[in-house]
Design a protein around this motif. Sequence first.
Motif, mmCIF file in Angstrom:
data_model
loop_
_atom_site.group_PDB
_atom_site.id
_atom_site.type_symbol
_atom_site.label_atom_id
_atom_site.label_comp_id
_atom_site.label_asym_id
_atom_site.label_seq_id
_atom_site.Cartn_x
_atom_site.Cartn_y
_atom_site.Cartn_z
ATOM 1 N N UNK A 8 31.059 21.842 21.839
ATOM 2 C CA UNK A 8 31.162 20.600 22.602
ATOM 3 C C UNK A 8 32.309 19.744 22.083
ATOM 4 N N UNK A 9 32.683 18.775 22.892
ATOM 5 C CA UNK A 9 33.732 17.844 22.489
ATOM 6 C C UNK A 9 35.094 18.300 22.956
ATOM 7 N N UNK A 10 36.069 17.466 22.655
ATOM 8 C CA UNK A 10 37.432 17.718 23.096
ATOM 9 C C UNK A 10 38.027 18.905 22.348
ATOM 10 N N UNK A 11 38.633 19.823 23.083
ATOM 11 C CA UNK A 11 39.258 20.988 22.487
ATOM 12 C C UNK A 11 40.674 20.629 22.018
ATOM 13 N N UNK A 12 40.970 20.979 20.766
ATOM 14 C CA UNK A 12 42.294 20.732 20.219
ATOM 15 C C UNK A 12 43.114 22.005 20.305
ATOM 16 N N UNK A 13 44.091 22.004 21.184
ATOM 17 C CA UNK A 13 44.948 23.175 21.340
ATOM 18 C C UNK A 13 46.122 23.074 20.377
ATOM 19 N N UNK A 14 46.602 24.219 19.864
ATOM 20 C CA UNK A 14 47.755 24.175 18.958
ATOM 21 C C UNK A 14 48.974 23.580 19.659
ATOM 22 N N UNK A 15 49.769 22.849 18.887
ATOM 23 C CA UNK A 15 51.014 22.320 19.415
ATOM 24 C C UNK A 15 52.019 23.434 19.621
ATOM 25 N N UNK A 16 53.176 23.125 20.184
ATOM 26 C CA UNK A 16 54.174 24.159 20.465
ATOM 27 C C UNK A 16 54.672 24.834 19.191
ATOM 28 N N UNK A 17 54.885 26.134 19.289
ATOM 29 C CA UNK A 17 55.412 26.907 18.172
ATOM 30 C C UNK A 17 56.779 27.448 18.574
ATOM 31 N N UNK A 18 57.783 27.139 17.781
ATOM 32 C CA UNK A 18 59.143 27.585 18.045
ATOM 33 C C UNK A 18 59.661 28.333 16.825
ATOM 34 N N UNK A 19 60.292 29.467 17.061
ATOM 35 C CA UNK A 19 60.908 30.216 15.967
ATOM 36 C C UNK A 19 62.427 30.140 16.117
ATOM 37 N N UNK A 20 63.095 29.677 15.073
ATOM 38 C CA UNK A 20 64.549 29.596 15.060
ATOM 39 C C UNK A 20 65.086 30.904 14.482
#
Length: 489
Positions: free
Chosen positions: A139-151
């Motif tokens: 339950x509750x708000x789902x926290x999705x991962x932020x953007x992942x960028x590979x340089x």
Amino acid sequence: MTHPVPIQFQALDLDALAAAPGRIVAFAGDGGAMGPTAKRVNRLTRGALERAAASEAFGKLKPGEAMELAFPVGLAADAVLLVKLDRRADVATARKAGGAIGRGLSKLATLVLADTIQRAAEVSFGIALRAYDFAVHKSGEKTLPGPVTMMVTAPEAVAAEAGPMAALAEGIFFTRDLVNEPANILSTFDFAARLAAMHELGLEVEILEEEEMEKLGMGALLGVGQGSEHPSKLVVMQWKGGPADQAPLALVGKGVVFDTGGISIKPAAGMEEMTMDMGGAAVVSGVMRTLAMRKAKANVVGLVGIVENMPDGKAQRPGDVVRSMKGDTIEVINTDAEGRLVLADVLWYAQDRFQPQAMVDLATLTGAIIVALGHENAGVFSNNDAFCNAFLKAAHAEGEGAWRMPMGEAYDEKLKSRIADMRNSCGREAGSITAAHFLKRFVKPEVPWIHLDIAGTALLKADTALAPKGATGWGVLALDRLVREMLEK
């Protein structure tokens, strides 16, 4: 369905490092060697990375492990993760390093400085696998991962290399979701429906109901599910990506959505984990999803017997005799040795209908295999050395533990029954081996066959480098590689 976190690849931009938000990931080798981007971060942080790489704590890290520097001076980022990884690290270590990154993903953006890492695509694969989170029932708000960028130095090339790995990650996540799902959600109806939905990917999917299986003579499979309110089903998934004259590889999975043990009921302690007793069918399903998503140039058929083993007034009893599709009769000594009864009929059906060039079955079949091998290796049984060695090579290449177990006539003798052609259980002694011999009786001698007992590897109580605790998806990687090596080359 849970989907892997998307990962973007971009060209080097040293000027953007100071203002990059969230978390920055840098790499250093054993001696503290760093690439241009990591060196730029080191200068911006007034030597913090260099000091960390020279520290005793970093020295104690194994390749692929990481340490975090919080609130680094000179950067907009909240933290820098310093990962110990040589630029020429092997596949397993590169994936492990990715796992160390994926373990700590948050809602913040993550920038991975992989300009000197030769296996950057493998690092991205490790990130995706370890970032898995089965949170659908929380339950509750789902926290999705932020953007992942590979340089990286060559973003187009790395993205092209990572493309097939994205299909693998989808198959592994599908497998994990199925194994983690509770049985009141993943009923025989729901399981079959999820597989039927994969026709959208190009798979041909059929669902055989109880009436059809009864006509085929599948008394062994049907006997297992007769005490459940949920009807048994046989799902057939075909991927036809190879030449028209190529005989398929058959993958067969045990799909017991919940196993109480039936009348031979299991102890209450730990029974909640029997939602994973469809792990073999889940792996077959995940492999078929991967093959479809990457448009494999191979012919593969996946068959899963989906049942629920419940105690009821209609349930199968110890002492009952059932007749298999093959025609052999089986004395049911223990109703908790049900998975082999399911597989017996599905194995025979697979051969009778598809005449496969080879066949692999997977099942969370015996606790005995955990006693023998623990949770590090699946048990491998086979009637064909060349086929078995090809699988073991594939499993080793993908870092999935697998160990070949012995077979022999003396073990087969233990299956003799006083009143039927065979019995389904021979007691504790060599339990995983006698179970394999039971299955071997439903394999035609000319068909190369492997039985994988994954009871110890399908679901773990502790997290690993590439998976949180729970379902692992073990087997998808090895079987996909087997298909590539055996059918696509």
